[in-house]
Scaffold this active site. Structure first.
Site, PDB file in Angstrom:
ATOM      1  N   ASN A  12      45.264  39.355  28.618  1.00 17.45           N
ATOM      2  CA  ASN A  12      45.942  40.277  29.538  1.00 17.45           C
ATOM      3  C   ASN A  12      46.306  39.530  30.814  1.00 17.45           C
ATOM      4  OD1 ASN A  12      46.514  43.157  29.933  1.00 17.45           O
ATOM      5  ND2 ASN A  12      44.929  43.151  31.515  1.00 17.45           N
ATOM      6  N   GLU A  61      48.907  48.047  32.181  1.00 13.51           N
ATOM      7  CA  GLU A  61      48.425  48.590  33.467  1.00 13.51           C
ATOM      8  C   GLU A  61      49.609  49.037  34.322  1.00 13.51           C
ATOM      9  OE1 GLU A  61      45.791  45.843  35.467  1.00 13.51           O
ATOM     10  OE2 GLU A  61      44.749  45.314  33.622  1.00 13.51           O
ATOM     11  N   GLU A  94      43.738  37.673  33.305  1.00 14.01           N
ATOM     12  CA  GLU A  94      44.278  36.946  34.469  1.00 14.01           C
ATOM     13  C   GLU A  94      43.852  35.479  34.498  1.00 14.01           C
ATOM     14  OE1 GLU A  94      43.398  39.310  37.943  1.00 14.01           O
ATOM     15  OE2 GLU A  94      44.745  40.900  37.274  1.00 14.01           O
ATOM     16  N   HIS A 149      52.388  45.620  36.647  1.00 12.10           N
ATOM     17  CA  HIS A 149      52.345  46.162  38.009  1.00 12.10           C
ATOM     18  C   HIS A 149      53.657  45.731  38.671  1.00 12.10           C
ATOM     19  CE1 HIS A 149      48.184  47.371  37.650  1.00 12.10           C
ATOM     20  NE2 HIS A 149      47.850  46.156  37.250  1.00 12.10           N
ATOM     21  N   ASP A 158      52.236  50.368  36.770  1.00 13.89           N
ATOM     22  CA  ASP A 158      52.609  51.184  37.914  1.00 13.89           C
ATOM     23  C   ASP A 158      53.881  50.563  38.479  1.00 13.89           C
ATOM     24  OD1 ASP A 158      51.378  49.011  39.377  1.00 13.89           O
ATOM     25  OD2 ASP A 158      49.538  50.153  39.572  1.00 13.89           O
TER      26      ASP A 158
HETATM   27  C1  XIL Z   1      41.601  47.311  39.849  1.00 15.23           C
HETATM   28  C2  XIL Z   1      41.077  48.738  39.948  1.00 15.23           C
HETATM   29  O1  XIL Z   1      42.152  49.608  39.746  1.00 15.23           O
HETATM   30  C3  XIL Z   1      40.473  48.969  41.313  1.00 15.23           C
HETATM   31  O2  XIL Z   1      39.846  50.233  41.369  1.00 15.23           O
HETATM   32  C4  XIL Z   1      39.445  47.879  41.622  1.00 15.23           C
HETATM   33  O3  XIL Z   1      38.981  48.041  42.941  1.00 15.23           O
HETATM   34  C5  XIL Z   1      40.054  46.508  41.457  1.00 15.23           C
HETATM   35  O4  XIL Z   1      40.592  46.375  40.153  1.00 15.23           O
HETATM   36  N1  XIL Z   1      44.400  43.925  37.231  1.00 15.23           N
HETATM   37  C6  XIL Z   1      43.361  44.332  36.432  1.00 15.23           C
HETATM   38  C7  XIL Z   1      42.587  45.539  36.797  1.00 15.23           C
HETATM   39  O5  XIL Z   1      43.170  43.765  35.352  1.00 15.23           O
HETATM   40  O6  XIL Z   1      41.253  45.454  36.385  1.00 15.23           O
HETATM   41  C8  XIL Z   1      42.645  45.821  38.279  1.00 15.23           C
HETATM   42  O7  XIL Z   1      42.015  47.078  38.518  1.00 15.23           O
HETATM   43  C9  XIL Z   1      44.079  45.815  38.751  1.00 15.23           C
HETATM   44  C10 XIL Z   1      44.734  44.489  38.499  1.00 15.23           C
END
Ligand code: XIL
Length: 513
Positions: free
Chosen positions: A217, A288, A157, A257, A290
């Site tokens: 990432n 990641e 990020e 996401h 969803d």
């Molecule tokens: C999130 C986890 O899923 C949560 O449990 C935690 O509280 C916060 O982080 N991007 C990322 C992940 O790279 O590490 C994050 O994970 C979600 C967004």
């Protein structure tokens, strides 16, 4: 939104999965009676057959049997983040959760994606640390697990929100210095946390002889465009970073996401964007995933199962898209549980498959490249898309090359007699397009090339990769950059550009030098 609106949405949501389940159930029956009854019955097996991993994020308290049954890859959801394992001097602490996850993955033959070394968030004791301390931590973390970690998210990020295309104005990126004031951090005299962290990580991997690959990432980088059709500037900024530091970066994670945020939608050009990064020679992961199941405004498509299909298909259609990771197993245990964005319902290991699960399994079982890629116009590509699985050889142990590796397979069509030829394939949407131009050398090697083409009126180039450019509309010239001018006889290289307006009937003219 009023509570009555929410209630209405909820009723619609409840009705839909049941109907979808019926449909999907039907599809499964048909498949099991077809001759190709060898369809795999787990996500893990179906993905492996197609030559990619399908994984999930997990935690030590969620190591239920289903994890290794359904998933061939594991990302620690929180247990490898600096706030869990880093000391303020870059040492390691509290690694028991991470160790447990790695051991579980090892005993179940699962690939591990380490997550994450350098990040503005969940930085814990490292918050505000110097590059030198970050480097110490990078070394300690990589060395602890070595090749047991197949992929490490080195930098997470690093780009600004809201499609601005910039780096974050937050530690650790506030340590960046633009020495010559030219607006980037790419010059030798600049200080760049991304570059310096990757250089350090690469050194550690090479010194240890590990097979670990190093990833960058980010989120909202998935499409070439954002809602409304404008360019995804965040994706373009990431692209520039990967291209510039290609010798240190092995893989790119699109977090994926997906929801109805204008910059987080599933756009039709997802596959084209994956392809664009793959063309740089890096592996791409949807790291990641969803997908919000809120169907109330259709911003992200017709329905969650179909959306999952679309996303999985986009990856399958690009050979270097080598892995998909969903961010958890079950909706109730997701970081965004209110979006119900995952593949299972239930909890504590007692999980039920959703329609989206069956859609993903079905799509994986179809394998790579079996459906039509996004529309392209003439002329069609001269070679079929590669279908081989990704290479499994470890990265070289020699120092990183100073130029990006130009590795494209030879075309199957006979090369032109002399000089070079160029062909264009287009990926268009309303108001914009991406063009991929292939430059093929004739029967003699070439050491430089120039491609001229004339854009129709109303069309203009907005960004270019792997080429220099003169002009933005009308007659536009492209020439090689320093690493792709030399093309062996009969081989090819590719460059691309994105534009606004409509481009059709492009006739490129190639001149070799
Ligand atoms: C999130 C986890 O899923 C949560 O449990 C935690 O509280 C916060 O982080 N991007 C990322 C992940 O790279 O590490 C994050 O994970 C979600 C967004």
């Amino acid at each position: 939104m009023s509570s009555s609106q929410r209630q209405r949405r909820r009723v619609r949501r409840l009705a839909l999965p049941a109907a979808m389940l019926l449909l999907v159930g039907g599809a499964v029956t048909i498949q099991s009676t077809a001759p190709a009854a060898a369809a795999e019955t787990t996500l893990r097996a179906a993905a492996a057959k197609a030559g990619l991993f399908f994984g999930t994020a997990s935690s030590p308290n969620r190591l239920y049997p289903i994890l290794a049954q359904e998933f061939g890859q594991l990302t620690p959801e929180n247990d490898m983040k600096p706030d869990r394992i880093a000391t303020s001097s870059g040492g390691l602490q509290n690694t028991s959760g991470a160790d447990q996850l790695v051991n579980h993955a090892q005993s179940n033959n699962m690939v591990v994606r380490g997550h994450t070394l350098v990040w503005h968030s969940q930085a814990g004791a490292l918050q505000g640390a110097s590059q030198s301390t970050l480097n110490t931590f990078i070394g300690n973390a990589i060395n602890r697990w070595g090749s047991k970690i197949a992929y490490w998210d080195v930098v997470n990020e690093s780009l600004e929100d809201n499609n601005t295309g910039r780096r974050r104005n937050q530690w650790p990126h506030t340590m960046n210095r633009d020495a010559n004031g030219d607006g980037d951090y790419f010059d030798a005299g600049d200080t760049d946390v991304i570059r310096d962290s990757f250089i350090r990580a690469k050194q550690v991997v090479q010194a240890g002889g590990y097979s670990t690959k190093l990833c960058i990432n980010d989120y909202d980088v998935e499409g070439l465009t954002v809602k409304g059709g404008g360019p995804n500037r965040k994706a373009n900024a990431l692209y520039d970073i990967v291209r510039t530091y290609r010798q240190y970066i092995d893989c790119v994670g699109f977090q994926s996401h997906f929801n109805d945020n204008p910059n987080s939608i599933i756009s039709d050009d997802l596959q084209a964007n994956i392809q664009r990064f793959a063309d740089l020679g890096v592996e791409v992961h949807l790291s990641e995933v969803d997908i919000d199941d809120d169907l109330s405004n259709n911003d992200i498509g017709a329905g969650q199962a179909e959306n999952y299909r679309k996303v999985v298909r986009a990856c399958l259609n690009v050979a270097k898209c080598t892995g998909i990771t969903v961010w958890g197993i079950s909706d109730s245990e997701s970081w965004r549980s209110s979006e119900r964005g995952l593949l299972f319902t239930g909890g504590n290991g007692n999980y039920q498959k959703k329609s989206a699960y069956y859609a993903v399994l079905d799509e994986l079982n179809k394998g790579r490249g079996t459906t039509t890629p996004p529309p392209t116009t003439t002329p069609p590509p001269t070679t079929p898309p590669p279908t081989t699985p990704p290479p499994t050889t470890p990265p070289p142990t020699t120092p990183p090359p100073t130029t990006p590796p130009p590795t494209t397979p030879p075309p199957t069509t006979p090369p032109p007699a002399t000089g070079c030829t160029a062909t264009v394939s287009l990926n268009s949407w309303t108001g914009g397009f991406v063009a991929t131009v292939r430059v093929t050398a004739g029967s003699s090697p070439i050491s430089g090339w120039n491609v001229q083409l004339t854009l129709p009126s109303g069309a203009a180039v907005t960004s270019v990769w792997n080429a220099n450019r003169t002009g933005t509309s009308g007659s536009v010239q492209f020439s090689n950059v320093n690493y792709n001018g030399s093309v062996n006889a009969g081989q090819y290289t590719e460059f691309g550009f994105q534009g606004t307006g409509a481009a059709s009937g492009l006739t490129p003219v190639c001149t070799a030098s």
